[in-house]
Structures are given as C-alpha cells and as structure tokens.
Design a protein around this motif. Structure first.
Motif, short mmCIF file in Angstrom:
data_model
loop_
_atom_site.label_atom_id
_atom_site.label_comp_id
_atom_site.label_asym_id
_atom_site.label_seq_id
_atom_site.Cartn_x
_atom_site.Cartn_y
_atom_site.Cartn_z
N GLN A 136 43.44 37.00 47.13
CA GLN A 136 42.23 37.65 47.64
C GLN A 136 42.04 39.04 47.05
O GLN A 136 43.00 39.69 46.64
CB GLN A 136 42.31 37.78 49.17
CG GLN A 136 42.48 36.46 49.88
CD GLN A 136 41.37 35.49 49.54
OE1 GLN A 136 40.18 35.81 49.68
NE2 GLN A 136 41.73 34.30 49.09
N ASN A 164 47.78 39.65 45.81
CA ASN A 164 46.44 40.06 46.23
C ASN A 164 46.00 41.29 45.46
O ASN A 164 46.82 41.99 44.86
CB ASN A 164 46.42 40.35 47.73
CG ASN A 164 46.59 39.09 48.55
OD1 ASN A 164 45.68 38.27 48.61
ND2 ASN A 164 47.74 38.94 49.18
N LYS A 180 44.43 35.95 41.12
CA LYS A 180 44.16 34.61 41.65
C LYS A 180 45.05 33.57 40.98
O LYS A 180 45.59 32.68 41.64
CB LYS A 180 42.70 34.24 41.45
CG LYS A 180 41.75 34.97 42.37
CD LYS A 180 40.33 34.48 42.13
CE LYS A 180 39.39 35.00 43.18
NZ LYS A 180 39.65 34.52 44.52
#
Length: 151
Positions: free
Chosen positions: A141, A91, A77
């Motif tokens: 994500q 990700n 993140k």
C-alpha cells in the motif's frame, strides 16, 4: 525505513541531459533496491519506503523526481507480492514534496484542496505502525501523509 536520495533541484524536463536523468533515476532506484534486498535477506519483516507525493501527482520541473518515486511505489507493490509468502510486508508512505525538494513551491499545485492540517514533515507515527506486528495484514500500500495537500 527507506527514504531515497532524490534530486532536490527543479529542472525543466526538456533541459535534462541523458546523464542527469540517468543519475536522477539510477541513484535512488539502485540504492532502494539494494537496501530492500539487504533488509529482506537479513530477516526484516516490515519494510517502509518513503516517497514524495510527486510520485502520484507529478510536478512542473520535477519529472526526474516523480518518475523514480513512482517506480519505487511500483517496486513496493512487487516486493510485497513476492515476499508476502515469507511474512514480509512492504509499504510506501507518501509525504509532501518539501521533505524531498529544496523549493516545494516550485513543484506547483498538487491538489485543488488547501492543506487541512499543518503538513507533517515526519510521518513517524505511521511508519512506526507499519513497522509493527499490528500492521501484518497491510502490504503493498501507499499511505499519504501530507495534511491534505495531495488528494
């Protein structure tokens, strides 16, 4: 695509020595950070880190695996936020524990749900998508690919 080398053995949290926990934490963290930095510096635009679902759910006798895996999800993140302005996406893909530990039954139940599908050992289709230009708007994500084991 980065798949950290996590300690595969079940170990009671209270039995871990400082050295064992440091090794379980430092090795995957340093290796992943270094690989992410090298990828970024070499112009890679899509970075994917594969972690076990233990990162999100924990597991009896696997605190030394869950802790660095969760830290890597947070690193994803942070890197996504920092490098997004440069067009880089970062990700994570969370997979069933059997991809990381020697005895996945030792991790204990990670969900009240029974697996809906056969648990995939290789999330290659999703990783391929995340490495493509089509995923350019998806970053920071964690996508879970475990057939419904962890929910």
């Amino acid at each position: 695509v980065l798949r950290p080398l996590l300690d595969r053995q079940a170990r009671s949290f209270d039995s871990l020595t400082d050295e064992q926990f440091d090794a379980a934490w430092e090795r995957p963290m340093r290796a992943t950070i270094t690989a992410m930095q090298e990828a970024y510096r070499s112009g890679v635009k899509r970075i994917v880190v594969v972690v076990p679902t233990l990162a999100m759910s924990g597991g009896a006798n696997f605190a030394h695996v869950a802790a660095p895996a969760e830290a890597l999800r947070i690193l994803v993140k942070s890197a996504a936020r920092q490098w997004g302005a440069d067009g880089v996406t970062v990700n994570a893909v969370a997979v069933a524990p059997d991809a990381f530990v020697d005895d996945p039954t030792a991790t204990g139940p990670t969900s009240i749900a029974e697996p809906a599908l056969e648990v995939p050992g290789d999330p290659s289709d999703l990783v391929e998508f995340l490495c493509s230009d089509a995923s350019g708007q998806m970053t920071g994500q964690t996508l879970t690919v475990d057939g419904g084991v962890w929910m």
